[in-house]
Design an enzyme around this catalytic site. Structure first.
Site, PDB file in Angstrom:
ATOM      1  N   GLU A   1     -22.873  13.429  29.295  1.00  0.00           N
ATOM      2  CA  GLU A   1     -23.495  14.672  28.857  1.00  0.00           C
ATOM      3  C   GLU A   1     -24.834  14.868  29.532  1.00  0.00           C
ATOM      4  O   GLU A   1     -25.361  15.962  29.573  1.00  0.00           O
ATOM      5  CB  GLU A   1     -23.725  14.626  27.339  1.00  0.00           C
ATOM      6  CG  GLU A   1     -22.456  14.429  26.541  1.00  0.00           C
ATOM      7  CD  GLU A   1     -22.745  14.216  25.061  1.00  0.00           C
ATOM      8  OE1 GLU A   1     -22.621  15.171  24.305  1.00  0.00           O
ATOM      9  OE2 GLU A   1     -23.086  13.073  24.687  1.00  0.00           O
TER      10      GLU A   1
ATOM     11  N   HIS B   1     -21.853  23.147   2.611  1.00  0.00           N
ATOM     12  CA  HIS B   1     -20.789  22.556   1.821  1.00  0.00           C
ATOM     13  C   HIS B   1     -19.658  23.516   1.496  1.00  0.00           C
ATOM     14  O   HIS B   1     -18.493  23.150   1.518  1.00  0.00           O
ATOM     15  CB  HIS B   1     -21.390  21.953   0.556  1.00  0.00           C
ATOM     16  CG  HIS B   1     -22.163  20.717   0.860  1.00  0.00           C
ATOM     17  ND1 HIS B   1     -23.046  20.142   0.000  1.00  0.00           N
ATOM     18  CD2 HIS B   1     -22.177  19.964   1.974  1.00  0.00           C
ATOM     19  CE1 HIS B   1     -23.562  19.076   0.568  1.00  0.00           C
ATOM     20  NE2 HIS B   1     -23.066  18.952   1.758  1.00  0.00           N
TER      21      HIS B   1
ATOM     22  N   ASN C   1     -20.670  20.736  26.250  1.00  0.00           N
ATOM     23  CA  ASN C   1     -21.685  21.503  25.502  1.00  0.00           C
ATOM     24  C   ASN C   1     -23.079  21.014  25.872  1.00  0.00           C
ATOM     25  O   ASN C   1     -23.950  21.781  26.251  1.00  0.00           O
ATOM     26  CB  ASN C   1     -21.506  21.337  23.988  1.00  0.00           C
ATOM     27  CG  ASN C   1     -20.098  21.659  23.532  1.00  0.00           C
ATOM     28  OD1 ASN C   1     -19.388  22.394  24.198  1.00  0.00           O
ATOM     29  ND2 ASN C   1     -19.699  21.105  22.399  1.00  0.00           N
ATOM     30  N   ASP C   2     -23.269  19.701  25.759  1.00  0.00           N
ATOM     31  CA  ASP C   2     -24.587  19.161  26.098  1.00  0.00           C
ATOM     32  C   ASP C   2     -24.807  19.151  27.607  1.00  0.00           C
ATOM     33  O   ASP C   2     -25.917  19.364  28.074  1.00  0.00           O
ATOM     34  CB  ASP C   2     -24.756  17.747  25.526  1.00  0.00           C
ATOM     35  CG  ASP C   2     -25.256  17.801  24.089  1.00  0.00           C
ATOM     36  OD1 ASP C   2     -26.205  18.566  23.822  1.00  0.00           O
ATOM     37  OD2 ASP C   2     -24.687  17.115  23.223  1.00  0.00           O
TER      38      ASP C   2
ATOM     39  N   CYS D   1     -14.343  17.111  26.668  1.00  0.00           N
ATOM     40  CA  CYS D   1     -14.132  17.303  25.228  1.00  0.00           C
ATOM     41  C   CYS D   1     -15.072  18.333  24.606  1.00  0.00           C
ATOM     42  O   CYS D   1     -15.080  18.504  23.400  1.00  0.00           O
ATOM     43  CB  CYS D   1     -14.249  15.975  24.481  1.00  0.00           C
ATOM     44  SG  CYS D   1     -15.893  15.261  24.553  1.00  0.00           S
TER      45      CYS D   1
ATOM     46  N   ARG E   1     -16.146   8.414  18.293  1.00  0.00           N
ATOM     47  CA  ARG E   1     -17.455   8.458  18.931  1.00  0.00           C
ATOM     48  C   ARG E   1     -18.480   7.880  17.960  1.00  0.00           C
ATOM     49  O   ARG E   1     -18.486   8.236  16.782  1.00  0.00           O
ATOM     50  CB  ARG E   1     -17.828   9.899  19.274  1.00  0.00           C
ATOM     51  CG  ARG E   1     -19.204   9.976  19.903  1.00  0.00           C
ATOM     52  CD  ARG E   1     -19.505  11.357  20.390  1.00  0.00           C
ATOM     53  NE  ARG E   1     -19.797  12.271  19.293  1.00  0.00           N
ATOM     54  CZ  ARG E   1     -20.054  13.566  19.461  1.00  0.00           C
ATOM     55  NH1 ARG E   1     -20.017  14.078  20.671  1.00  0.00           N
ATOM     56  NH2 ARG E   1     -20.325  14.329  18.444  1.00  0.00           N
TER      57      ARG E   1
ATOM     58  N   ARG F   1     -15.676  13.057  15.864  1.00  0.00           N
ATOM     59  CA  ARG F   1     -17.133  13.093  15.634  1.00  0.00           C
ATOM     60  C   ARG F   1     -17.406  12.396  14.298  1.00  0.00           C
ATOM     61  O   ARG F   1     -17.204  12.981  13.243  1.00  0.00           O
ATOM     62  CB  ARG F   1     -17.620  14.536  15.566  1.00  0.00           C
ATOM     63  CG  ARG F   1     -17.550  15.298  16.883  1.00  0.00           C
ATOM     64  CD  ARG F   1     -18.071  16.716  16.687  1.00  0.00           C
ATOM     65  NE  ARG F   1     -18.422  17.371  17.925  1.00  0.00           N
ATOM     66  CZ  ARG F   1     -17.670  18.293  18.525  1.00  0.00           C
ATOM     67  NH1 ARG F   1     -16.516  18.654  18.003  1.00  0.00           N
ATOM     68  NH2 ARG F   1     -18.070  18.850  19.654  1.00  0.00           N
TER      69      ARG F   1
ATOM     70  N   ARG G   1     -28.696  25.050  23.820  1.00  0.00           N
ATOM     71  CA  ARG G   1     -27.389  25.559  23.408  1.00  0.00           C
ATOM     72  C   ARG G   1     -27.436  26.233  22.040  1.00  0.00           C
ATOM     73  O   ARG G   1     -26.531  26.985  21.689  1.00  0.00           O
ATOM     74  CB  ARG G   1     -26.350  24.433  23.417  1.00  0.00           C
ATOM     75  CG  ARG G   1     -26.483  23.431  22.308  1.00  0.00           C
ATOM     76  CD  ARG G   1     -25.588  22.219  22.548  1.00  0.00           C
ATOM     77  NE  ARG G   1     -24.625  22.004  21.486  1.00  0.00           N
ATOM     78  CZ  ARG G   1     -23.912  20.894  21.334  1.00  0.00           C
ATOM     79  NH1 ARG G   1     -24.031  19.904  22.207  1.00  0.00           N
ATOM     80  NH2 ARG G   1     -23.078  20.767  20.358  1.00  0.00           N
TER      81      ARG G   1
HETATM   82  C1  PEP Z   1     -20.589  17.979  23.824  1.00  0.00           C
HETATM   83  O1  PEP Z   1     -21.815  17.883  23.910  1.00  0.00           O
HETATM   84  O2  PEP Z   1     -19.899  18.670  24.608  1.00  0.00           O
HETATM   85  C2  PEP Z   1     -19.875  17.288  22.751  1.00  0.00           C
HETATM   86  C3  PEP Z   1     -18.559  17.228  22.728  1.00  0.00           C
HETATM   87  O3  PEP Z   1     -20.624  16.733  21.768  1.00  0.00           O
HETATM   88  P1  PEP Z   1     -21.262  17.556  20.551  1.00  0.00           P
HETATM   89  O4  PEP Z   1     -20.805  18.987  20.678  1.00  0.00           O
HETATM   90  O5  PEP Z   1     -20.794  16.909  19.325  1.00  0.00           O
HETATM   91  O6  PEP Z   1     -22.713  17.383  20.831  1.00  0.00           O
HETATM   92 MG    MG Z   2     -22.850  16.327  22.721  1.00  0.00          MG
END
Ligand code: PEP
Ligand code: MG
Length: 754
Positions: free
Chosen positions: A610, A368, A633-634, A681, A511, A475, A644
């Protein structure tokens, strides 16, 4: 039995007070104390172990064990049952201690005749400073009330142990031997930016002078008044203009609820009834909570602990009639605030105009105080281990939030580098501001749509000052995580409407809820999963709990009534999941229509890519969607089978590896052929070299965090993509682990600004 306990304990506490306030050396008083406890608790043994330098627990006083063992018996933290209590900072009660696997027999004590054992940690300032133990010959089952009583006594004893009379204070406070040398510490980036200033230690802790009370009623009344003052201060905070909107308001709303938490307040009330002062009762309940919660790994619960910690400190201040920590003396003009952790309200104790940065020993991105610091635009580095042991008040400090590093007592050359960096940052900001309204076109005329990622209402202000073309990824889970319960349709509608209002006509891709994995909602019991990243998360949850999905979609439809709505589903692994999600959306559209509500003028539906499996169904997928967005990322996590969130391996594979870029290129080729817009993204898109490579792969929409818009746009405007694309085709066939060096060399040779 329970009703009788407070009076037993009160009598004991009153006697302890007399002994502690009486004459004699500290050791003599400790002797009397263990004698008293043994008699009162009907135990044959009561011993007090004190923590010495080097994490060793030394027997300092005993009633019942052989006196020769005093100052001889020593146990390392973690060794034996006493060491176990210290290591875990939690009580232990065993009817048959000797059969416990951790039992460590010390012949000099003569303890072989005692069978049961109850030990509690002596905690002071969040650190274990000793262990208090009682033992009995019989196999006695100690009750919860007895454990409570011993804990209360341990708390009173903590004052004696920490007084510096038994062992020097230096032994109790671990300090770094190199306290005068420059030091670079690494942590976790919680908010970017650079701050230069001097260390101010956030020490909300105040010394409690009076522990044992005469009249519980008076103490209960004092507690009530202190709570009322806090609530009044909160009301004042809510009336400030900067608190009108945003998640930091939600955070403090949740905080306000803690001031009414019945379980917590009743535990404090009970402690007062055992004979403690209101101050000591708050401290005791808080130390108990903290000791127990230190074992908890769940990030949400740990954050609640910070809130309680903040509240406990604030209560103690009010009870002691003192102002906040920041009111003690003038705050330096360039303050780097350093704390173990902080509650969300504590930051408001400091004048934000004087705060240059915040450094925390603990912390997580969703904590927070990090959300509040972002609202105030203060750089924050968290998980900076042992910083408090290594820094002295007013030491010069540099905080590099962007790279999650902290320099203590930096030499002049480092200081110069960062002063230059701040200047350059300001110049770059001016340069990016000039770029704001220029298109993100390559030198050879390809145009890129540069979008922004957002997750908090606070982020929306950057949409316009960065010049992004829209929000490519909103998000939605972050506001869900800042609250204490699932927001209803109305609350969600209002939030999404504000987001669309603030976007002022620029597109926003919402999303749907992407929780699970490491993003845990406070009001859902997470399942214990061996592999949460591969577990019940994201679309898997919302398809299994359609009411949650329906409410969110309904809120989105209502918020976008009469406007354009873009919805994206996360973690889709197969087309059937997209079809199922789409069906839920259609049901909601029908529901809205029948209710007579005005629908959005256009509804665009897309999917995140993803999970690699989905890439093998593109022929079936693309006709069903309006857009696709690669979550790099995923995707990297699943493509390389690398967690990750695990720092040991998360950097092992480079997103600029031939496999990752070939994968993205093949998806881009198919999307282009089908005329379906494709974006990236994940974090990858926000780094100029990676963004350059993605454009060469045929990706023409990038969604990046707001600070990346300027650097990525600068790169795009200096790039000639034709030659790079031809070169990339040959690079992708190489057996190299990473193409990073070759791509970087290309950029340098071709004047691409990275
Ligand atoms: C991703 O996985 O690249 C993504 C944008 O989603 P998040 O990072 O919120 O899992
Ligand atoms: Mg993701």
């Amino acid at each position: 039995m329970a009703a009788a306990t407070p009076s037993v304990s009160r009598r004991l506490l009153a006697r302890l007070r007399d002994v502690m306030a009486g004459g004699g050396s500290a050791e003599e008083r400790l002797e009397k104390v263990v004698h008293l406890i043994a008699a009162d608790m009907v135990a044959e043994v009561c011993s007090c172990y004190v923590m010495r330098a080097g994490e060793v627990l030394e027997l300092f006083a005993t009633e019942g064990l052989k006196k020769d063992a005093v100052h001889k018996t020593r146990l390392r933290v973690g060794e034996g049952l006493v060491g176990d209590v210290a290591a875990h900072a939690r009580p232990l009660a065993l009817a048959d201690a000797q059969s416990h696997p951790h039992f460590a027999y010390r012949p000099e004590t003569g303890e072989e005749i005692f069978h049961s054992l109850m030990g509690v940690p002596i905690i002071r300032g969040g650190r274990v400073v000793g262990v208090l133990v009682v033992q009995n010959r019989t196999q006695r089952h100690y009750s919860d009330e007895e454990i409570e009583t011993l804990e209360t006594v341990a708390m009173v004893l903590a004052e004696l142990v920490a007084s510096g009379e038994l062992v020097s204070r230096d032994e109790l406070v671990p300090v770094d031997g190199n306290a005068l040398l420059p030091l670079r510490l690494e942590g976790l980036r919680l908010n970017g930016g650079v701050g230069i200033g001097v260390a101010v230690l956030h020490q909300p802790r105040i010394t409690i002078r009076r522990l044992v009370a005469e009249d519980p009623e008076i103490e209960l009344e004092r507690l009530k008044q202190a709570l009322t003052s806090i609530k009044t201060a909160l009301d004042e905070l809510f009336s400030r203009p900067e608190m009108r909107d945003g998640e930091h308001r939600d955070v403090l709303e949740t905080y306000r609820m803690f001031t009414e938490d019945k379980g917590w307040l009743s535990r404090i009330g009970e402690a007062i009834r055992t004979g403690l002062t209101a101050d000591a009762a708050v401290q005791k309940v808080h130390e108990d909570t903290r000791a127990r919660m230190s074992q908890v790994t769940d990030p949400y619960l740990r954050e609640r602990l910070h809130d309680f910690e903040d509240l406990a400190n604030r209560l103690l201040q009010h009870l002691a009639g003192e102002g906040g920590p920041a009111s003690q003396g003038e705050l330096p003009a360039d303050t780097i605030l350093i704390a173990r952790t902080m509650g969300p309200m504590e930051l408001f104790d400091y004048d934000p105009k004087r705060l240059r940065a915040l450094v925390l020993e603990e912390g997580s991105p969703t904590m927070h105080v990090a959300i509040v610091a972002r609202a105030l635009d203060i750089p924050v580095v968290g998980r900076c281990k042992e910083v408090l042991d290594k820094v002295e008040v007013l030491d010069p400090v540099i905080v590099d939030g962007d790279n999650a590093q902290v320099f203590l007592r930096p030499p002049d050359d480092i200081r110069d580098i960062f002063s230059d960096a701040i200047r350059q940052r300001q110049q770059r900001a001016a340069h990016y501001a000039r770029l704001r309204d220029l298109p993100a076109n390559t030198r050879d005329g390809e145009s890129v749509r540069l979008m922004m990622n957002a997750g908090l209402l606070l982020d929306m202000q950057h949409l316009h000052d960065s010049g992004a073309d829209g929000i490519g990824l909103y998000r939605t889970e972050l506001p869900f995580m800042a609250r204490s319960s699932l927001p209803d349709v109305e609350a969600q509608t209002q939030l999404y409407r504000k987001i669309l209002d603030q976007a002022a006509g620029k597109p926003v891709v919402f999303r749907s809820l992407d929780v699970g994995g490491d993003k845990i909602l406070p009001y859902w019991n997470p399942y214990d999963e061996d592999n949460p990243a591969l577990g019940w998360r994201s679309i898997r949850i919302t398809l299994d709990r359609p009411a949650v999905m329906r409410h969110q979609l309904r809120a989105l439809l209502r918020a976008a009534s009469g406007r354009e709505l873009r919805i994206m589903f996360p973690m889709i692994a197969e087309v059937a999941e997209l079809v199922q999600a789409r069906r839920v959306l259609d049901l909601e559209i029908e529901h809205e229509r029948q209710s007579g509500n005005q629908l959005p003028v256009v509804i665009k539906v897309g999917t995140m890519l993803e999970v690699p499996a989905l890439a093998f169904q593109l022929d079936a997928l693309l006709p069903l969607v309006d857009f696709v967005s690669i979550g790099s990322n995923d995707l990297a996590q699943f493509l390389f089978a690398v967690d990750r969130g695990n720092p040991r391996i998360s950097e092992r594979y480079d997103p600029l590896a031939p496999a990752m870029l070939s994968f993205i290129k093949s998806v881009a080729d198919k999307c282009t052929a089908a005329g379906v817009p494709l974006s990236v993204c994940g974090e990858m898109a926000g780094r100029p070299l990676e963004a350059m490579s993605l454009i060469a792969c045929g990706v023409h929409i990038l969604s990046v965090s707001s600070p990346s818009i300027g650097p990525v746009k600068t790169m795009i405007r200096s790039l000639e993509v034709g030659p790079l694309r031809a070169y990339l085709a040959t690079l992708l066939r190489l057996p190299d682990r990473s193409l990073r060096d070759k791509l970087k060399a290309f950029a340098i040779d071709h004047g691409v600004i990275l």
